[in-house]
Design an enzyme around this catalytic site. Sequence first.
Site, short mmCIF file in Angstrom:
data_model
loop_
_atom_site.label_atom_id
_atom_site.label_comp_id
_atom_site.label_asym_id
_atom_site.label_seq_id
_atom_site.Cartn_x
_atom_site.Cartn_y
_atom_site.Cartn_z
N ASP A 12 30.33 68.08 -41.81
CA ASP A 12 29.99 66.71 -42.18
C ASP A 12 30.98 65.71 -41.60
O ASP A 12 32.19 65.88 -41.73
CB ASP A 12 29.97 66.58 -43.71
CG ASP A 12 29.18 65.37 -44.15
OD1 ASP A 12 29.15 64.37 -43.40
OD2 ASP A 12 28.60 65.41 -45.24
N HIS A 14 30.50 62.30 -42.26
CA HIS A 14 30.42 61.06 -43.05
C HIS A 14 31.73 60.86 -43.81
O HIS A 14 31.97 61.55 -44.80
CB HIS A 14 29.26 61.14 -44.05
CG HIS A 14 27.92 61.22 -43.42
ND1 HIS A 14 27.32 62.42 -43.11
CD2 HIS A 14 27.04 60.25 -43.04
CE1 HIS A 14 26.11 62.19 -42.57
NE2 HIS A 14 25.92 60.87 -42.51
C1 B12 Z 1 26.68 55.86 -42.06
C2 B12 Z 1 25.83 57.10 -41.93
C3 B12 Z 1 26.11 57.94 -40.85
C4 B12 Z 1 27.24 57.67 -39.88
C5 B12 Z 1 28.53 58.23 -40.47
C6 B12 Z 1 29.77 57.56 -39.92
C7 B12 Z 1 30.97 58.22 -40.43
N1 B12 Z 1 31.69 58.89 -39.57
O1 B12 Z 1 31.24 58.17 -41.63
C8 B12 Z 1 26.74 58.46 -38.64
C9 B12 Z 1 25.92 57.53 -37.79
C10 B12 Z 1 27.82 59.08 -37.79
C11 B12 Z 1 25.83 59.48 -39.31
C12 B12 Z 1 25.47 60.64 -38.72
C13 B12 Z 1 24.56 61.56 -39.26
N2 B12 Z 1 23.89 61.43 -40.41
CO1 B12 Z 1 24.14 59.96 -41.64
N3 B12 Z 1 24.08 58.47 -42.77
C14 B12 Z 1 24.81 57.39 -42.85
C15 B12 Z 1 24.26 56.48 -43.97
C16 B12 Z 1 23.43 55.40 -43.32
C17 B12 Z 1 25.31 55.81 -44.87
C18 B12 Z 1 26.43 56.71 -45.37
C19 B12 Z 1 27.56 55.81 -45.84
O2 B12 Z 1 28.49 55.55 -45.09
N4 B12 Z 1 27.45 55.27 -47.07
C20 B12 Z 1 28.38 54.32 -47.60
C21 B12 Z 1 29.44 55.04 -48.43
C22 B12 Z 1 30.46 54.06 -48.92
O3 B12 Z 1 28.79 55.63 -49.54
P1 B12 Z 1 28.88 57.20 -49.85
O4 B12 Z 1 29.19 57.94 -48.63
O5 B12 Z 1 27.72 57.58 -50.65
O6 B12 Z 1 30.21 57.27 -50.76
C23 B12 Z 1 30.30 56.69 -52.04
C24 B12 Z 1 29.95 57.67 -53.16
O7 B12 Z 1 28.99 58.61 -52.76
C25 B12 Z 1 31.22 58.29 -53.56
N5 B12 Z 1 31.65 59.54 -52.90
C26 B12 Z 1 31.41 59.99 -51.66
N6 B12 Z 1 32.00 61.15 -51.47
C27 B12 Z 1 32.64 61.48 -52.61
C28 B12 Z 1 33.39 62.57 -52.97
C29 B12 Z 1 33.91 62.63 -54.24
C30 B12 Z 1 34.72 63.80 -54.65
C31 B12 Z 1 33.69 61.59 -55.14
C32 B12 Z 1 34.25 61.65 -56.48
C33 B12 Z 1 32.93 60.51 -54.79
C34 B12 Z 1 32.42 60.45 -53.52
O8 B12 Z 1 32.17 57.30 -53.29
C35 B12 Z 1 31.76 56.40 -52.26
C36 B12 Z 1 32.08 55.02 -52.67
O9 B12 Z 1 31.19 54.52 -53.64
C37 B12 Z 1 23.40 57.51 -44.80
C38 B12 Z 1 22.16 56.93 -45.47
C39 B12 Z 1 22.44 56.10 -46.69
N7 B12 Z 1 23.03 56.61 -47.73
O10 B12 Z 1 22.09 54.96 -46.67
C40 B12 Z 1 23.01 58.52 -43.74
C41 B12 Z 1 22.75 59.97 -44.14
C42 B12 Z 1 23.79 60.39 -45.15
N8 B12 Z 1 22.94 60.69 -42.87
C43 B12 Z 1 22.13 61.71 -42.76
C44 B12 Z 1 22.06 62.55 -41.60
C45 B12 Z 1 20.99 63.63 -41.62
C46 B12 Z 1 22.93 62.40 -40.52
C47 B12 Z 1 22.89 63.23 -39.23
C48 B12 Z 1 22.83 64.71 -39.43
C49 B12 Z 1 21.70 62.65 -38.43
C50 B12 Z 1 21.38 63.31 -37.16
N9 B12 Z 1 20.38 64.17 -37.20
O11 B12 Z 1 21.96 62.94 -36.15
C51 B12 Z 1 24.17 62.77 -38.49
C52 B12 Z 1 25.22 63.83 -38.34
C53 B12 Z 1 26.27 63.80 -39.33
C54 B12 Z 1 27.08 65.00 -39.54
N10 B12 Z 1 27.24 65.96 -38.64
O12 B12 Z 1 27.59 65.08 -40.62
C55 B12 Z 1 21.20 61.83 -43.92
C56 B12 Z 1 21.50 62.96 -44.88
C57 B12 Z 1 20.24 63.60 -45.40
C58 B12 Z 1 20.32 64.09 -46.80
N11 B12 Z 1 21.47 64.25 -47.42
O13 B12 Z 1 19.26 64.29 -47.35
C59 B12 Z 1 21.28 60.39 -44.54
C60 B12 Z 1 21.00 60.31 -46.02
C61 B12 Z 1 20.29 59.52 -43.73
C62 B12 Z 1 18.86 59.95 -43.85
N12 B12 Z 1 18.08 59.35 -44.72
O14 B12 Z 1 18.41 60.83 -43.14
N13 B12 Z 1 25.40 59.06 -40.51
#
Ligand code: B12
Lengths: 140, 140, 478, 478
Positions: A12, A14
């Site tokens: 991962d 992300h």
């Molecule tokens: C930005 C993003 C990317 C960026 C990531 C950049 C980077 N290096 O971080 C890029 C463009 C690189 C990317 C790539 C990919 N992504 Co992407 N990505 C996203 C996106 C749009 C937003 C994620 C994000 O940054 N959210 C903002 C942050 C702040 O929120 P968060 O991560 O949820 O974290 C919050 C909480 O969850 C919590 N939290 C997070 N982790 C933890 C851990 C603990 C312990 C705790 C307590 C809390 C906590 O705290 C944070 C603050 O509130 C999501 C879709 C979405 N959610 O809208 C898809 C998504 C996560 N990606 C997805 C996919 C499939 C991929 C790829 C595999 C796509 C591909 N086929 O090329 C690739 C490869 C990634 C890989 N090998 O891991 C899917 C996952 C599918 C699923 N889970 O069902 C999603 C959901 C998009 C989709 N609808 O298809 N991605």
Amino acid sequence: MGTVVTGAAGDDVHVIGIRLVEMGLRHAGHDVVSLGALVAPAEFVDAARESKADAVFASSLNGHAQFSLAGLRDALVEAGMGHVLLYGGGQLTIGRPPWEEVVALFVDRLGFDRIYDSDVPIEQVLSDLEQDLALRGESR
Amino acid sequence: MGTVVTGAAGDDVHVIGIRLVEMGLRHAGHDVVSLGALVAPAEFVDAARESKADAVFASSLNGHAQFSLAGLRDALVEAGMGHVLLYGGGQLTIGRPPWEEVVALFVDRLGFDRIYDSDVPIEQVLSDLEQDLALRGESR
Amino acid sequence: MTATPEGLSDRATVLAQYPPAAEQLDLAEIADFVVAEPAHRRVAQVRAEARRSGRVLLEPLAGFGGVKQHTDALTVLRDKGTADILPTQVDSQTRNLKFDEVATMLAEHGDGPLPLNGYPIVNHPLTVTRDLVSTVDRPIELRIGSTDPRLAAEMAFAAGISSITAGPLYYLVHYSSAVTVEQSVANWGYVFSLASWYARQGAPVGLQVHGLGNSTPFPASLLGAGAVLECLIAAARGCRHFAVDSRLMGNLRQDVASLRAIRDAVEHYLAQAGVDDAVVTMVRKTWAGRYPADEARAFGLISYTAVSGMLSGADEFISNSVQEGVGIPDPEANAASLRAIRHVVDLLGPQPELTREDEGVEREYALITAELHAIVDAVLDLGEGNPGRGSARALELGVLDVPFAASRTCRGEVVTARDSEGAVRFVDFGRLPIPDWCRKFHSDAMERRLARTAKSVYDVVVSDIFSISNGPLVEVAE
Amino acid sequence: MTATPEGLSDRATVLAQYPPAAEQLDLAEIADFVVAEPAHRRVAQVRAEARRSGRVLLEPLAGFGGVKQHTDALTVLRDKGTADILPTQVDSQTRNLKFDEVATMLAEHGDGPLPLNGYPIVNHPLTVTRDLVSTVDRPIELRIGSTDPRLAAEMAFAAGISSITAGPLYYLVHYSSAVTVEQSVANWGYVFSLASWYARQGAPVGLQVHGLGNSTPFPASLLGAGAVLECLIAAARGCRHFAVDSRLMGNLRQDVASLRAIRDAVEHYLAQAGVDDAVVTMVRKTWAGRYPADEARAFGLISYTAVSGMLSGADEFISNSVQEGVGIPDPEANAASLRAIRHVVDLLGPQPELTREDEGVEREYALITAELHAIVDAVLDLGEGNPGRGSARALELGVLDVPFAASRTCRGEVVTARDSEGAVRFVDFGRLPIPDWCRKFHSDAMERRLARTAKSVYDVVVSDIFSISNGPLVEVAE
Ligand code: B12
Ligand code: B12
């Protein structure tokens, strides 16, 4: 205040979410050992041991969490770090199945102490950690 | 070329569609007697009789067509105008049930010669009319 | 009952339209009731406050026959649609004063869903509608396409519904066939006087003013001229709260200019009429013509409307749903449509409007303003200052005219289409008093459009009616 | 096999990564094959033609493991999504060169759906992918987030997939952790040389250049600096077809300026490098960060992106689906998302872009351009003209830096947020060589924002990451 090892698990990349969590942890006075993206279970364990961590925060968004986080608790136990708090967050599943199912998998079966939905406010995580750390302090 | 009586039936004020049809009819050389909005069955019949019309074009969009167009064919027959072509168009139903059902209702039961979906190109209507008029001409 | 208030000398006649309703309408009781209604349910107040604070308001369209069905729908729109103002669209029977027919229907169906295309405000008991208002606990606007909305307005305002779509010209032109201008203006005049009576009690009633627009590519000058005239007619009866429509026509610069030009013109003419205490807010209504049958495309269309409205500085959106092209929308889809708009409103909220420095916006503003003033001035001249009388004469003479009107009062000589950038232009001015330089502008623009296509003017006019629904604002493969 | 072509001296090593794939890669046969491929399937050609004709292109994101599943998905996107270019996203295993693991999986699952998050281009037989290409009969772009895309590119281009997302800096920074800049640049250099070989055969391969942007509020200058550097790295290997990303960040004026400034800068630096035959087209990618979980709001967001892109003069949209916030989108929802965008594209097609006469656009353009040039010039100086070497040094020194990077090569000292109009600003410049007047502009803007809120800078930075997903671009109740 405790020491927390953080990272995005397995294949991962992300990292935005976990970096925000790190910012919150530091802000609240915790020590953070940040491993970044693509962290294998062994790396979490090594870092936890070396830093005498109180908790491991493993993040996973790409839908592979159930594979990449599978052996983590066992590996910690094996390394004598079984007491470490294990939190998971991000998007732990593909799609959005009922939350009970996610809890059953990660808490009941994979040994996480707490897991979070992606909507969780960071303050919530911080206050849970504080509570858990306090409890541990008492019980030791 | 023929004479066509047009109008939006019953409590319907949607006139844009039928006015476009009128423009098309005039363009193609037909005479049009335009009754506009809110036209009762009797008004259609009177106008058809007075103008010795070849066809009546009744439009309905507001979902009330099956009520407001119900007695039209019978009224024409009663007035000795049973031979008049009766076309319907607009949005003849509430929502979009299967087209066969709409045809069953308006053609089979309510005595329309032809009815049209709202996607129909005006050219299609014009060419159908020409054909129908030609046929009538022969059979008389 | 108290003495007949100002402007309501016909009240006995109105109440006689349906005695079972009339019995419930005691002005003294009503005065007590409406003053006690909380301010957050008063449409006029909510609009005025939003204008001050910058919060952009959303209102959907909806109306169901059964009380429960209607209450449920409004609840969904409130809870899932982020709606600030809730609608209550009235059914066709009520609009046509067929109260006995509705009574029969109600007797047959009881509490269940009714085969009516709106809420029969006159037939449902006053207390029932009052319950509706307090249950949904949001400001409600009555939406009534009628040239005789008098008894409906009586029942609505008395129940705490605090705004009404108005109408003397708009509803005449687009919702009636044989009614005269004088009748419509008189009936609506009654409603305006009634609204003023409420204002005097301390519970002002809002008006959502439509203007003259129809559901084809429609010139903003003509739309705005209608709005100015309707505001003047209402203001003469004492109304002061105007939410004026500037509906989407598709060309962004023209739509931005349109909202500004209409706002400025309404304020100008109200001031000229000596009204200095009016509250004018501007509504961007979503496209009012044919919709794509495809919900996804409709999402694109209404979201585009939201962008256009925000860049225009709209105070409010009144929105069709993404199911408009298919049939009566279900409340969930209606709520989803509002959320799409809300998201755009949120994103553009902190961003300034498109400035008039944009050359295109500036040009359209000048054009709309010049035409609008020319039309309104001519109408006021014909009425010797009386906007209602002027409108009647103007429609007769074609000084006011509308393409595709339902009403026989319109000559229907005006023809419109889009230029090569999709802006609405006159193809035929009919007898409208459009200034020469504006005429030249329109003609030149249409000439450029026609030079680029093999189509006849007729084909262009027809295809432009479908363009927003099909997608390409100006057909590409010409 | 023919002699090793220019720039592909590592070819044997690459092919050795997975011999079963290598066996199918005969350059002579491939040369014959690709030249015979019809022009309408060549991404580079389609993009160049669209730029000439003004048709705006749409490309969705999608990738499934099984051939049938992937083919079906692309067919839906083609037939129901109005997609002009179809994607083939590669799975994570392939990106990490785990071809044996994929082979095991394929053996287990046969033709059925595979538990892979993309299309395993190396493991599926060449003939199978060729069939895919001819079946869907649209230009296809390989989308591969990897620092070693060499074998995947070999297999893809040989199958008639005619474009690839590029990458030496972008994929390093956001998709890797411990890889060095030198490694990534060398691997991508191989792909660029391979692309040039195809061009020499008469079948040019396109590049979709990402720049450095991430999924938080990201400065356009830094995004564009990355794009310029990636274009220069690829151009040095002979590539000439660049579709450059200018992703939505939310503030309309800034996003309009961004697309223009990046286009101009790419053309400027290519010319400066002596490249005068490049075809540069501009892509507006939809918001790449967190999405609303609500599809209706997501429809609003992507439609807003479409408006912003059209007003910027974008040549193409690459779009997430309205299910982005939930999970992997189903093809129908993905197609619906495209139709919403298409409808907006259609509506704005005939309308001119937002002119630079708009003060806000003009100011942002100047700011972005000045910063972008300062950064690129500093990087090129560090590399003594070599953009790859310069980038490596620059990342080390923080002259290039990115917040929230996955890669350890980034210092991560830069901090960004939104000003009170939602425009992206630097909060901490790290070690970026931003000119003083620009620094002052950012600082002033952020001061104004912070003056209006009780929040700490930390809280502002955090909340701004969520703002596009929540709605209000700048939180309202501060
Ligand atoms: C930005 C993003 C990317 C960026 C990531 C950049 C980077 N290096 O971080 C890029 C463009 C690189 C990317 C790539 C990919 N992504 Co992407 N990505 C996203 C996106 C749009 C937003 C994620 C994000 O940054 N959210 C903002 C942050 C702040 O929120 P968060 O991560 O949820 O974290 C919050 C909480 O969850 C919590 N939290 C997070 N982790 C933890 C851990 C603990 C312990 C705790 C307590 C809390 C906590 O705290 C944070 C603050 O509130 C999501 C879709 C979405 N959610 O809208 C898809 C998504 C996560 N990606 C997805 C996919 C499939 C991929 C790829 C595999 C796509 C591909 N086929 O090329 C690739 C490869 C990634 C890989 N090998 O891991 C899917 C996952 C599918 C699923 N889970 O069902 C999603 C959901 C998009 C989709 N609808 O298809 N991605
Ligand atoms: C414009 C419009 C209005 C305008 C009408 C202005 C006017 N005076 O004409 C106004 C705002 C007044 C209006 C009012 C109402 N409307 Co309305 N309106 C529409 C809308 C948006 C477009 C209709 C239109 O003009 N289409 C463009 C024309 C060119 O197309 P057309 O009419 O289909 O005509 C073409 C063909 O059908 C064909 N054709 C038409 N008639 C005939 C007849 C013959 C014989 C032939 C051969 C061909 C033919 O030729 C035309 C050219 O191609 C539609 C939704 C939609 N379709 O997108 C709703 C719609 C028709 N309205 C609807 C409703 C419910 C109403 C109201 C009752 C709403 C209310 N509660 O207040 C009122 C009252 C109307 C009344 N009493 O009749 C519903 C009907 C529901 C249903 N059938 O399931 C619709 C579908 C909206 C919705 N989704 O709820 N409406």
